[in-house]
Design a protein around this motif. Structure first.
Motif, PDB file in Angstrom:
ATOM      1  N   UNK A 393     -11.779   2.570  -1.746  1.00 48.97           N
ATOM      2  CA  UNK A 393     -10.985   2.707  -0.515  1.00 48.97           C
ATOM      3  C   UNK A 393      -9.661   1.969  -0.659  1.00 48.97           C
ATOM      4  N   UNK A 394      -9.719   0.746  -1.219  1.00 48.60           N
ATOM      5  CA  UNK A 394      -8.490  -0.016  -1.433  1.00 48.60           C
ATOM      6  C   UNK A 394      -7.534   0.766  -2.325  1.00 48.60           C
ATOM      7  N   UNK A 395      -8.079   1.373  -3.383  1.00 47.85           N
ATOM      8  CA  UNK A 395      -7.240   2.147  -4.304  1.00 47.85           C
ATOM      9  C   UNK A 395      -6.600   3.339  -3.597  1.00 47.85           C
ATOM     10  N   UNK A 396      -7.383   3.992  -2.767  1.00 54.83           N
ATOM     11  CA  UNK A 396      -6.849   5.154  -2.043  1.00 54.83           C
ATOM     12  C   UNK A 396      -5.683   4.758  -1.159  1.00 54.83           C
ATOM     13  N   UNK A 397      -5.800   3.647  -0.455  1.00 54.31           N
ATOM     14  CA  UNK A 397      -4.717   3.184   0.401  1.00 54.31           C
ATOM     15  C   UNK A 397      -3.473   2.804  -0.379  1.00 54.31           C
ATOM     16  N   UNK A 398      -3.667   2.131  -1.515  1.00 60.31           N
ATOM     17  CA  UNK A 398      -2.523   1.747  -2.336  1.00 60.31           C
ATOM     18  C   UNK A 398      -1.791   2.963  -2.877  1.00 60.31           C
ATOM     19  N   UNK A 399      -2.559   3.978  -3.216  1.00 63.16           N
ATOM     20  CA  UNK A 399      -1.916   5.223  -3.683  1.00 63.16           C
ATOM     21  C   UNK A 399      -1.092   5.851  -2.573  1.00 63.16           C
ATOM     22  N   UNK A 400      -1.636   5.834  -1.342  1.00 65.17           N
ATOM     23  CA  UNK A 400      -0.877   6.386  -0.221  1.00 65.17           C
ATOM     24  C   UNK A 400       0.413   5.618   0.012  1.00 65.17           C
ATOM     25  N   UNK A 401       0.415   4.343  -0.374  1.00 62.82           N
ATOM     26  CA  UNK A 401       1.627   3.534  -0.243  1.00 62.82           C
ATOM     27  C   UNK A 401       2.579   3.750  -1.416  1.00 62.82           C
ATOM     28  N   UNK A 402       2.178   4.619  -2.358  1.00 65.08           N
ATOM     29  CA  UNK A 402       3.040   4.960  -3.466  1.00 65.08           C
ATOM     30  C   UNK A 402       2.883   4.112  -4.701  1.00 65.08           C
ATOM     31  N   UNK A 403       1.826   3.322  -4.763  1.00 66.86           N
ATOM     32  CA  UNK A 403       1.625   2.460  -5.931  1.00 66.86           C
ATOM     33  C   UNK A 403       0.830   3.174  -7.009  1.00 66.86           C
ATOM     34  N   UNK A 404       1.102   2.754  -8.240  1.00 62.97           N
ATOM     35  CA  UNK A 404       0.454   3.357  -9.409  1.00 62.97           C
ATOM     36  C   UNK A 404      -0.647   2.445  -9.919  1.00 62.97           C
ATOM     37  N   UNK A 405      -1.832   3.018 -10.132  1.00 64.25           N
ATOM     38  CA  UNK A 405      -2.943   2.261 -10.701  1.00 64.25           C
ATOM     39  C   UNK A 405      -2.935   2.406 -12.218  1.00 64.25           C
ATOM     40  N   UNK A 450     -18.256 -10.594  -0.452  1.00 64.96           N
ATOM     41  CA  UNK A 450     -17.779 -11.172   0.805  1.00 64.96           C
ATOM     42  C   UNK A 450     -16.638 -10.366   1.409  1.00 64.96           C
ATOM     43  N   UNK A 451     -16.118  -9.395   0.655  1.00 63.19           N
ATOM     44  CA  UNK A 451     -14.984  -8.601   1.135  1.00 63.19           C
ATOM     45  C   UNK A 451     -15.396  -7.737   2.319  1.00 63.19           C
ATOM     46  N   UNK A 452     -14.521  -7.671   3.322  1.00 66.61           N
ATOM     47  CA  UNK A 452     -14.750  -6.826   4.493  1.00 66.61           C
ATOM     48  C   UNK A 452     -13.556  -5.890   4.648  1.00 66.61           C
ATOM     49  N   UNK A 453     -13.697  -4.924   5.534  1.00 61.21           N
ATOM     50  CA  UNK A 453     -12.650  -3.910   5.684  1.00 61.21           C
ATOM     51  C   UNK A 453     -11.321  -4.511   6.127  1.00 61.21           C
ATOM     52  N   UNK A 454     -11.362  -5.555   6.918  1.00 58.32           N
ATOM     53  CA  UNK A 454     -10.118  -6.199   7.345  1.00 58.32           C
ATOM     54  C   UNK A 454      -9.332  -6.725   6.150  1.00 58.32           C
TER      55      UNK A 454
END
Length: 981
Positions: A393-405, A450-454
């Protein structure tokens, strides 16, 4: 100013109005009775008992004892310059204020370290439970069955998750485990290759530790991209990270096949949580798998302590470093656990060893294993799937922001390519979040349980540089699995009943308690092990270990966030430097063995910097710890033994001869002081001077520092470097065989060469990294800080005096029955004594093992047996035990002597008697016919106190030879074992 009379009776009550009262005694110690004064609680005997014990020794004062015991030439004739002793309450308050200087940010740095959740039932009932943390290494297996079972669970968990055949019971950290894999590969590989390949995808701290370890052995470390490696270069082994340090999941099958074609071994450093979803190393050809189990419920603790794992193939079982728990059987044919392959243990092989590690991270391995037991296969897989899903999910959001993995195949870590890397990392830090600056053009982010959606939304906002995101979190949840099908795990794991039975807290609580009751710890009785200093681990010292301000900090956060830790380190370095007389201290070595290694490496680097790198001869007395020669060989040195005289002291004439003979190549002398034989050698200054005369340096093994604190200092009488066992002298508990901390102190000319605390190493003179974390096992340094802060200079000195008094008192009580093998010139011992049991063997056929096992029936752990002299016991009572406890142990030993005399006098069958049949289980006493020529009462209740509180062994005497012939080191093996019976 508040001072304490350390000889006063702590039961005498409070002095009216808390007034300071001057006591007239030779130590000139003042006293104040306060409600939480610590020293009188740490020292187990009072003033009246001190006088009683002195009378037995024919002495008037404790200072008279010290004057006769510690050579005048080395006595410290001034008080240690340490802060005034604090009460428990005041020390805790001061340390809490220091702790609050640490800043608790959310860290997504990764690099093999992750936030995790320690289940409360494990936190309270293992980590915070003295029944678990005050036990000793399980050398006496019959009274360590609980912890051995927990370690067997650990080994089983590692074996099944890695799909390899054998695992040890843990190592110090992942970097050390990888270095041990390199050393093992070097020893196993039959080619003449001298190079070890390390992929650039490995964690940087692991690479640094490997470089440090390889250097003195002349091993070439080749760091590069495995995909481009030219196999025309001959290698004996290779190390790969899985997933890589930047998160990529690579398929290593083809590369490993090429490694095997060249007769080399392949090691895979694998994230243990990822192995629930990824094809395990053993299934794609790895010969060795290493890694950390930290994320299985063990706090970050700014780097440690944590339990690393080491798994390999069955055919390499005799080359495995550290310890292996194996299944054997007891005298009644019942399955029983023990440390397997005892004769193979590396430190017993001395200079032929390929590893100097003689312990494990037991307490932390127990925690990790219980994490596996509590969650089971399904639970751990759910945790892994959730972490992986959040990463998608984090990767998907970063891609939407235009970042390259950097990679489309990952588990929990992303590498993001961006020209704004530094700005983003700084912005994250400004918002209380730590990201990993991989380089100027990339950032790495690692998620955990421990990571949460926030957290995802907060990270997106930082990358978007706006509080208003152009998408919602729910819009990113429609993600597809990205683990290649060929690398998805299909095999089962954690199938043994132990991992499928204790998932409720009620069941796990009972299981933990059941195991705890099978172990003898300091909660039961004294553990008088010579050279091991099993003293009080006070509750006030232990409390800060679990404070969030110390426990929840990643080892690679910016230094600015760790002001509290830096103050803690500074205090300890100054205090330990003052106590030892050294100019510099490194806290990095995370075990005594690592302290030895670091100390010798520092000496080696010193010689090199002076253009004398050819110096490679290390003189070691015949009586030395087995790890000493192993450490020397690991540092590229050649061991030359020095004789001991009939009194157990170093033969100075032989030392002189050998130092002069090797004068051109003399590098070091390794010496233990007081000696391994338990006496203060009067010639120690001359010994050091001889070594210096011929260009060598003096390394002192600090195992016996508990006899020196406040009385003499290694740096004053000639030592150049000394390692300290904080898990001995300075109250860190042994944890059932680990953790430990082994810092080194050095003289001023060696300070530039101390271990590096930055990755990569920015100091060209430093020996490099010894452990994976910059400050080793940082979180448990709080224990030693509390101990020194509460004891103060006078308290520490008095502790040394009482430790020496207690040892001499016990020696005096026992010498009528058991000869004391070595004494100083005044007829006294230091803080420990060696009693000779060989006459019992001659007269009655009673072995030292028989006495050790019979002591279990009396409720005691045996002293150190058959070391440094076969057929003897080395007793160290420490300063923390009461006179009543010392007398109970002496009474037990005297009773055992009389039982042996009954055999010698033909009053009882020499093969069927309490000593030969010990230890006695409740089952053996109750079930079946009793056909022995002594009573059940004599077997089970040989003394009055055993009727008041009886520690019952859960197994009878274990058949060690059977266990070695039929090595089984996993839970499934126990069932197979029973079937074979």
């Amino acid at each position: 100013m508040v001072n304490l009379d350390l000889n006063r009776d702590p039961k005498a009550g409070l002095t009216p109005n808390r007034q300071t009262t001057k006591l007239q005694n030779d130590s000139d110690i003042n006293t104040i009775a306060a409600t939480d004064v610590f020293v009188a609680r740490h020292i187990g005997i009072d003033r009246k008992q001190i006088q009683q014990m002195l009378e037995i020794l024919g002495l008037n004062t404790i200072d008279e004892l010290i004057a006769k015991t510690v050579p005048p030439a080395i006595r410290l004739n001034k008080a240690l310059q340490l802060p005034e002793a604090l009460s428990e309450t005041a020390a805790l308050a001061k340390l809490q204020a220091i702790a609050k200087q640490n800043q608790l940010y959310r860290s997504f740095i990764g690099m093999g370290y992750h936030n995790c959740i320690t289940p409360a039932v494990i936190l309270r009932n293992v980590l915070e439970n003295p029944g678990w943390y005050t036990a000793y290494t399980p050398y006496q297996a019959e009274i360590a069955q609980g912890r051995l079972e927990a370690l067997l669970n650990f080994q089983t968990m590692v074996i099944e998750l890695t799909s390899l055949e054998i695992a040890n019971s843990s190592l110090l950290d992942e970097g050390t485990a990888a270095a041990e894999a390199m050393s093992m590969s070097y020893g196993v590989c039959k080619t003449k290759a001298n190079a070890f390949f390390v992929d650039t995808g490995c964690h940087p701290q692991t690479i640094e530790v490997i470089k440090t370890r390889a250097n003195p052995l002349g091993i070439e470390v080749i760091v590069g991209d495995y995909r481009n490696f030219d196999f025309t270069t001959s290698i004996f082994g290779a190390l790969l990270q899985y997933p890589t340090t930047t998160g990529t999941i690579d398929d290593y099958r083809e590369f490993i096949e090429r490694v095997h074609e060249h007769k080399a071994l392949a090691t895979v450093a694998a994230d243990i949580l990822s192995l629930t979803l990824l094809t395990p190393p053993g299934e794609f050809g790895a010969d060795i798998a290493v890694g950390s189990t930290q994320r299985f419920g063990v706090p970050l603790g700014y780097g440690g302590p944590h339990a690393a794992y080491f798994a390999t193939k069955e055919k390499y079982k005799r080359q495995v470093p550290g310890r292996i728990v194996g299944v054997s059987k007891d005298a009644n044919g019942k399955p029983a656990l023990r440390l397997a392959l005892q004769t193979r243990e590396q430190h017993i092989r001395r200079e032929k060893a390929t590893s100097n590690i003689c312990t494990a991270q037991v307490l932390l391995a127990v925690m990790a294993s219980m994490y596996g037991v509590y969650h089971g296969a399904a639970g751990i897989k759910r945790i892994a799937e959730r972490v992986h899903q959040l990463t998608l999910i984090l990767a998907a959001g970063l891609k939407q922001l235009g970042y390259e993995l950097a990679s489309e195949s990952f588990f929990d870590t992303l590498k993001i390519n961006t020209e704004n890397a530094l700005e983003i990392v700084k912005a994250a830090e400004a918002n209380g979040i730590n990201l990993r600056l991989f380089d100027d053009n990339a950032i790495a982010i690692s998620l955990d349980e421990t990571t949460v959606e926030k957290d995802l939304e907060d990270i997106w906002r930082i990358f978007a540089n706006t509080d208003k995101l152009p998408f919602t979190l729910s819009a990113c949840k429609d993600v597809s699995e990205n683990i290649p099908p060929s690398l998805q795990r299909t095999s089962d794991y954690l199938t043994d009943p132990v991992f499928n039975r204790y998932h409720s807290e009620t069941e796990l609580l009972r299981y933990l308690h059941q195991l705890e009751t099978k172990d003898l710890s300091l909660t039961t009785s004294m553990i008088p092990l010579g050279s091991c200093t099993m003293k009080l681990n006070a509750t006030a010292e232990m409390l800060p270990v679990t404070w969030a301000e110390f426990g929840k900090i990643h080892p690679f956060v910016p230094r600015s966030q760790t002001s509290g830790y830096q103050q803690l380190f500074k205090d300890l370095e100054i205090w330990l430097g003052e106590i030892t007389g050294f100019a510099g201290v490194s806290l990095q070595p995370n075990a005594g063995s690592q302290g030895e290694y670091a100390g010798l490496q520092v000496i080696r680097k010193y010689h090199q910097q002076r253009g004398e790198g050819h110096r490679h001869i290390c003189l070691i007395p015949e009586s030395a710890h087995g790890t000493n020669p192993a450490s020397a060989v690991m540092c590229g040195m050649k061991v030359v033994a020095v004789k001991c005289d009939r009194d157990g002291n170093i033969d100075v004439r032989d030392l002189q001869t050998k130092a002069e003979k090797h004068r051109e190549n003399l590098a070091a002398l390794m010496v233990t002081y007081p000696s391994t034989h338990g006496v203060f050698e009067t010639e120690i200054k001359d010994i050091c001077a001889i070594v210096h005369q011929f260009g060598g340096q003096v390394y002192m093994d600090g195992a016996n520092m508990n006899a020196q604190v406040g009385l003499c200092r290694p740096g004053d009488y000639g030592a150049d470097v000394c390692h300290l066992n904080l898990h001995k002298t300075f109250c860190i508990p042994h944890g059932g065989g680990g953790p430990g901390v082994g810092p080194i102190g050095v003289m001023s000319h060696l300070v530039p060469f101390l271990p590096a605390t930055t990755i990569p190493n920015s100091n060209s003179q430093s020996i490099g990294a010894i452990s994976a974390a910059p400050y080793g096992s940082a979180s448990i340094l709080t224990i030693s800080w509390m101990y020194i802060a509460m004891m103060g200079a006078e308290g520490l000195t008095e502790a040394s005096k009482v430790a020496i008094l207690n040892a001499n008192y016990m020696a005096k009580r026992l010498e009528t029955y058991y000869p004391v093998l070595y004494k100083g010139k005044s007829g006294l011992v230091a803080h420990e004594c060696i009693i000779d049991l060989r006459p019992l063997k001659k007269r009655a056929g009673v072995e030292v093992d028989d006495v050790a096992k019979r002591l279990m029936d009396f409720g005691f752990h045996a002293p150190t047996i058959s070391w440094p002299v076969v057929g003897t016991m080395m007793i160290e009572p420490t300063e923390s035990e009461s006179k009543e406890e010392l007398d109970r142990f002496c009474d037990a030993m005297i009773a055992i002597y009389h039982e042996a005399e009954a055999i010698a006098n033909d009053e009882i069958d020499p093969d069927n008697n309490p000593l030969k049949n010990a230890p006695h289980t409740a089952e053996s006493l109750i079930c079946g016919k009793w056909e022995r020529p002594y009573t059940r009462e004599q077997a089970a209740y040989p003394t009055p106190w055993t009727r008041e509180h009886k520690f019952w062994v859960s197994v009878s005497r274990i058949d060690n030879a059977y266990g070695d012939r039929n090595l089984v080191c996993s839970c499934e093996g126990m069932e197979a074992f029973l079937d074979n019976e």
